[in-house]
Structure formats: structure tokens, C-alpha cells
Design an enzyme around this catalytic site. Structure first.
Site, PDB file in Angstrom:
ATOM      1  N   ASN A   1      -5.117   5.873  -7.268  1.00 46.37           N
ATOM      2  CA  ASN A   1      -5.646   7.026  -7.271  1.00 46.37           C
ATOM      3  C   ASN A   1      -4.535   8.184  -7.893  1.00 46.37           C
ATOM      4  O   ASN A   1      -4.115   9.187  -7.284  1.00 46.37           O
ATOM      5  CB  ASN A   1      -5.969   7.762  -5.795  1.00 46.37           C
ATOM      6  CG  ASN A   1      -5.073   7.691  -4.660  1.00 46.37           C
ATOM      7  OD1 ASN A   1      -3.975   6.986  -4.952  1.00 46.37           O
ATOM      8  ND2 ASN A   1      -5.110   8.451  -3.753  1.00 46.37           N
TER       9      ASN A   1
ATOM     10  N   HIS B   1       3.086  14.300  -0.085  1.00 42.65           N
ATOM     11  CA  HIS B   1       2.537  15.774  -0.460  1.00 42.65           C
ATOM     12  C   HIS B   1       3.576  16.742  -0.149  1.00 42.65           C
ATOM     13  O   HIS B   1       4.574  16.715   0.540  1.00 42.65           O
ATOM     14  CB  HIS B   1       1.629  16.247   0.646  1.00 42.65           C
ATOM     15  CG  HIS B   1       0.289  15.140   0.537  1.00 42.65           C
ATOM     16  ND1 HIS B   1      -0.427  15.269  -0.406  1.00 42.65           N
ATOM     17  CD2 HIS B   1      -0.162  13.973   1.573  1.00 42.65           C
ATOM     18  CE1 HIS B   1      -1.660  14.150  -0.323  1.00 42.65           C
ATOM     19  NE2 HIS B   1      -1.277  13.621   0.918  1.00 42.65           N
TER      20      HIS B   1
ATOM     21  N   HIS C   1       0.874  -1.074   0.108  1.00 44.62           N
ATOM     22  CA  HIS C   1      -0.052   0.016   0.013  1.00 44.62           C
ATOM     23  C   HIS C   1       0.616   1.238  -0.044  1.00 44.62           C
ATOM     24  O   HIS C   1       1.296   1.779   1.042  1.00 44.62           O
ATOM     25  CB  HIS C   1      -0.886  -0.002   1.254  1.00 44.62           C
ATOM     26  CG  HIS C   1      -1.810   0.952   1.464  1.00 44.62           C
ATOM     27  ND1 HIS C   1      -3.029   0.991   1.915  1.00 44.62           N
ATOM     28  CD2 HIS C   1      -1.845   2.291   0.657  1.00 44.62           C
ATOM     29  CE1 HIS C   1      -3.820   2.158   1.854  1.00 44.62           C
ATOM     30  NE2 HIS C   1      -3.233   3.108   1.218  1.00 44.62           N
TER      31      HIS C   1
ATOM     32  N   LEU D   1       2.336   6.466  -5.363  1.00 45.39           N
ATOM     33  CA  LEU D   1       3.509   7.066  -5.994  1.00 45.39           C
ATOM     34  C   LEU D   1       3.142   8.239  -6.788  1.00 45.39           C
ATOM     35  O   LEU D   1       4.232   8.761  -7.354  1.00 45.39           O
ATOM     36  CB  LEU D   1       4.290   5.866  -7.016  1.00 45.39           C
ATOM     37  CG  LEU D   1       4.608   4.721  -6.157  1.00 45.39           C
ATOM     38  CD1 LEU D   1       5.445   3.622  -7.377  1.00 45.39           C
ATOM     39  CD2 LEU D   1       5.623   4.880  -5.229  1.00 45.39           C
ATOM     40  N   ARG D   2       2.239   8.530  -7.052  1.00 48.19           N
ATOM     41  CA  ARG D   2       1.703   9.776  -7.575  1.00 48.19           C
ATOM     42  C   ARG D   2       1.740   9.705  -9.124  1.00 48.19           C
ATOM     43  O   ARG D   2       1.398  10.821  -9.383  1.00 48.19           O
ATOM     44  CB  ARG D   2       2.268  10.878  -7.040  1.00 48.19           C
ATOM     45  CG  ARG D   2       2.394  10.992  -5.468  1.00 48.19           C
ATOM     46  CD  ARG D   2       0.806  11.227  -4.830  1.00 48.19           C
ATOM     47  NE  ARG D   2       0.696  11.355  -3.515  1.00 48.19           N
ATOM     48  CZ  ARG D   2      -0.527  10.911  -2.890  1.00 48.19           C
ATOM     49  NH1 ARG D   2      -1.476  10.311  -3.322  1.00 48.19           N
ATOM     50  NH2 ARG D   2      -0.330  11.216  -1.396  1.00 48.19           N
TER      51      ARG D   2
ATOM     52  N   ASP E   1      -8.685   2.962  -2.935  1.00 45.85           N
ATOM     53  CA  ASP E   1      -8.213   3.792  -1.776  1.00 45.85           C
ATOM     54  C   ASP E   1      -8.128   5.163  -1.992  1.00 45.85           C
ATOM     55  O   ASP E   1      -7.788   5.644  -3.183  1.00 45.85           O
ATOM     56  CB  ASP E   1      -6.946   3.006  -1.538  1.00 45.85           C
ATOM     57  CG  ASP E   1      -6.287   3.805  -0.324  1.00 45.85           C
ATOM     58  OD1 ASP E   1      -6.918   3.752   0.832  1.00 45.85           O
ATOM     59  OD2 ASP E   1      -5.196   4.483  -0.257  1.00 45.85           O
TER      60      ASP E   1
ATOM     61  N   ASP F   1       1.172   2.874   3.725  1.00 46.55           N
ATOM     62  CA  ASP F   1       0.593   4.066   3.065  1.00 46.55           C
ATOM     63  C   ASP F   1       1.001   5.252   2.687  1.00 46.55           C
ATOM     64  O   ASP F   1       0.976   6.447   2.967  1.00 46.55           O
ATOM     65  CB  ASP F   1      -0.745   4.322   3.961  1.00 46.55           C
ATOM     66  CG  ASP F   1      -1.845   5.097   3.347  1.00 46.55           C
ATOM     67  OD1 ASP F   1      -1.746   5.291   2.228  1.00 46.55           O
ATOM     68  OD2 ASP F   1      -2.731   5.793   4.168  1.00 46.55           O
TER      69      ASP F   1
END
Length: 435
Positions: free
Chosen positions: A96, A311, A62, A65-66, A154, A307
Site C-alpha cells: 500500500n 506515521h 508484515h 516502508l512507505r 493489507d 505491522d
């Protein structure tokens, strides 16, 4: 010509085989040939591992990696470097991204970029619903065929129970689990912190523990009804642990993970409106943290998953209720849990390694997580006498959003080996995994 590597003189801990002894590990062409003391291989590259622990490469099911879409926060290149620095040899990115990983096109893109830029193995997780909108299930068979190892929305839960039921029916036929962000949206509402005295005193909207446990109870019943496999992401509450334990005793196909931050931190960390401590689900109280630790020890919680949620600094400088939830963890997850759980005597070292390698791989049916002969030569060498400082210069992630800045942790990752190739050693990235 075959490529050989000899990891010599390490304390080898392989929970899958019950091995905990000084031995050598002989690797040839990316596979483990033999694990035994006193091996001779004059034509092999030799790694002197005396005084180090050799364990199966860690597995994280989980991470975020964006890429594609938010490469300013993380990329496959930087995220896999962070994984290698943390001793992880296999990671599973959530879908996501932008675009959402809900088609074979995006799955193929992730695989191609990993082949070019990856420092560890990357196993994509695809979306449960198109656009993660919760309305229409994706083409599970097609996505699985092209390499998706599981399905998840998620970042948000699969809120519609009928959609979740149908998804579990389909994925049961494919032998793939659904990883659900288990929260009831109406109960979360605009909550940003654990519902309790601290949130009330700080004037923050709270997220009740029931937001999680009610969704966990629903998912368990749907898994029992369909025979599907549901995996509960980032469990944070004592009641959820009780529900999962009961379901496992009944034979329901449910597995679960806990994050390092929920195992180590409490909502005390949000004091001063510390946005680096804002996560979803939120950091809870001491009773929940204690229950999570016990559930990890007993096996009710199957594995650790970071997780890892990078950011930017600018985003985390926003007011608490506007800053995005999430913190990084790939670079130092093992060291944090070794310091907090093993050094304190709560967990034996082999059990922590097991929860971060074999048990994680088993949830998704991945090949890694062991040092068995014939298996992939994914190995981490750990220096238990060393230390890890959580500093900007020591973190390979593009982001540095963690409330643990400045902490000094016991142990360090000395070397990470993927498929017999050293990708990280002595604090430096050495090679890509597939170069």
C-alpha cells in the site's frame, strides 16, 4: 579471496535444529560453514560473543516502508536500519505505497532500491487487486516471477468473496499465500476502537470482534474450497483464534500472525484519546489478549509480525477518529516480547525466537530463520542482561508513533549480521547489507 567471520563463544539457540548450547559459528562468503564449539579460524574476522545469545536473524513478514510515495514517514533506507537495530535480517513490505505495488515495475523498483539502500533483506509483497480497489486481480504469475513472495491488499480487506476465491485459486498454483486484512468493511464502518464499555464511555465508534471473526471464517472456507493458502494478518480476537485452530485441525491451509502490540497491550491504552494507541484492527480487551498469547504459545498463531506502520507526528496529533491507525515496532519488537512474555515465564526464550524467525520464514517459504550449515549467515546477537530505552534518539525509524515512549525494556540487540556482514553493532549502523 573468501570472506570469513567467526562468532565465538555464544549461547547458540537454533530452534530449527533444537540446538541450545555454547558454540562457535563459522561463516564463509555469506554462508554458515559450521556450528560447533572450539573452532579455529585464524584468518577470519572474530566476534567475541561470550555472554550473548546467537540466534537466527529475525524475520518480519508484515511491515510498511512507505516508499515509494510517503518518504516523509519511512524509506527503505530508514526502515531497514530500524529492522537491523531490532535484530531483523529479512522483512516483507506491504504494497500500500504510492504507486501501489501491483506491477512488475514497482516490484523491480523496490528490489533496485533495496540493492542500493537496504541494510537487511527485503522481500516485496504485491497487491491482490489492481490499485487495491478490490475489483480486478493482478497478474500474479508476472509479479511472482519478478520477486513478489506473497499477495495482500493489507490496509484494507479483500471484501468481495468471489475475488478472494479466484485469487486463492490462482495463487495456489504458484505456491504463494494471500495475506488478508481480515475485517468485514460493513461491520468496521467508521469504527476506531474496540467495541466495548471503554469506547462507549469515550464516545468513540466501536469495531466489534465479529468484524474480524466473520471475515476469518469466510477466508477459511474459501481456502478449504480452493486448496489455496490464506494467511490471516494481525489477529486480534479470541474467536478468530478458535476458528484458526479448528481449520488447522481440519487440514485447511491457513496460517496466522499476531503483532507485539496486540500481544502486549489492551484498549486501556486509548484512554485520554491517545492516538499513538490507535491501530487497525484495534487493541482489544484482556480476554482477547490472553487468547492471543496462548495461541502463539500453542502454534495456532504461527508467528509474530510487527505491522510496523510509521506515521508523522502531525498526523497523530489529529483527533482520535481522524488520526491514521498504526504504530512502529521494528526497532524494539523482540525486546518488548522478551520483557513481557519471556521474563514473566509465559514463553521460553527458544520458542519466542522460533516464532520470530523460522516460523515466520516458513509461512512465506523464505530461506532464512535457521542457523543450519550451508544456510545464509543471517544472525542476531542478543544481550539478555542489557536494556533498551524507547526514545526518539534510539529509534532508527523516521517516525516515532508508539504509545510505548519512555519504556525501558529488558535485553538489547548487540549485533545484527546479514549474509556474514555486520550491519548493526553496539547501537550503531555499521554497513548496508549489499554494499
Amino acid at each position: 579471496m573468501s570472506r570469513k567471520l567467526l562468532v565465538a563463544g555464544a549461547r547458540v539457540i537454533d530452534p530449527a535444529s533444537g540446538l541450545d548450547a555454547v558454540a562457535d559459528i563459522l561463516v564463509e562468503d555469506g554462508r554458515i560453514v559450521r556450528v560447533a564449539p572450539g573452532q579455529k579460524a585464524p584468518d577470519a574476522e572474530r566476534v567475541d560473543a561470550a555472554g550473548l545469545v546467537a540466534a537466527p536473524g529475525l524475520v518480519d513478514i508484515h511491515v510498511h516502508l512507505r516508499e515509494p510515495g510517503r518518504e516523509d514517514k519511512e524509506t527503505i533506507f530508514s526502515g531497514t536500519q530500524a529492522a537491523a537495530a531490532g535484530g531483523f535480517t529479512s522483512i516483507c513490505p506491504m504494497p500500500n505505497t504510492n504507486p501501489i505495488c501491483d506491477s512488475s515495475t514497482v516490484v523491480n523498483y523496490l528490489r533496485a532500491v533495496t540493492e542500493r539502500d537496504g541494510h537487511v533483506r527485503v522481500f516485496p509483497i504485491a497487491a491482490v487487486t489492481r490499485g487495491q480497489e478490490g475489483k480486478e486481480i493482478t497478474e500474479f504469475g508476472d509479479l511472482a516471477h519478478f520477486g513478489a513472495v506473497a499477495f495482500s491488499d493489507d490496509g484494507r480487506p479483500v471484501a468481495n468473496a468471489e475475488i478472494m476465491r479466484r485469487a486463492l485459486e490462482y495463487t495456489a498454483m504458484l505456491g504463494r499465500p494471500i495475506l488478508n486484512h481480515a475485517e468485514i468493511p460493513e461491520l468496521v464502518a467508521d469504527g476506531v476502537a474496540h467495541a466495548g464499555d471503554r469506547a462507549a464511555r469515550m464516545g468513540l465508534r466501536g469495531v466489534p470482534a465479529a468484524a474480524e471473526s466473520a471475515c476469518v471464517a469466510r477466508d477459511i472456507e474459501l481456502a478449504a474450497d480452493t486448496g489455496g493458502h490464506v494467511h490471516i494478518c494481525h489477529v486480534s480476537t479470541e474467536r478468530a483464534c478458535e476458528l484458526i485452530a479448528d481449520a488447522k485441525a481440519r487440514g485447511v491451509r491457513v496460517t496466522a500472525e499476531a503483532t507485539p502490540h496486540h500481544l502486549v497491550l489492551t484498549d486501556e491504552m486509548i484512554e485520554g484519546f491517545n492516538t499513538f494507541a490507535r491501530v487497525a484492527p484495534p487493541l482489544r480487551g484482556e480476554a482477547d489478549r490472553a487468547a492471543l498469547r496462548e495461541a502463539l504459545r500453542s502454534g495456532v498463531i504461527d508467528c509474530v509480525a510487527t505491522d510496523h506502520a510509521p506515521h508523522t507526528e502531525i498526523e497523530k496529533e489529529l483527533p482520535f477518529d481522524q488520526a491514521p491507525p498504526g504504530m512502529i515496532g521494528l526497532d524494539f519488537a523482540f525486546q518488548l516480547l522478551y520483557t513481557e512474555l519471556v521474563e514473566t515465564g509465559f514463553l521460553p526464550l527458544p520458542l519466542l525466537i522460533d516464532r520470530m524467525s523460522r516460523c515466520a520464514a516458513r509461512v512465506l517459504g523464505l530461506e532464512g530463520g535457521t542457523l543450519r550449515e550451508g544456510g545464509p549467515a543471517d544472525i542476531v546477537l542478543l544481550d539478555l542482561s542489557g536494556e533498551t530505552r524507547i526514545e526518539r534518539r534510539s529509534v532508527f525509524s523516521k517516525s516515532f508513533n508508539t504509545p510505548l515512549r519512555g519504556r525501558v525494556l529488558r535485553s538489547r540487540v548487540a549485533r545484527t549480521i546479514v549474509g556474514g556482514r555486520t550491519v548493526f553493532a553496539d547501537g550503531k549502523i555499521v554497513s548496508k547489507a549489499f554494499a
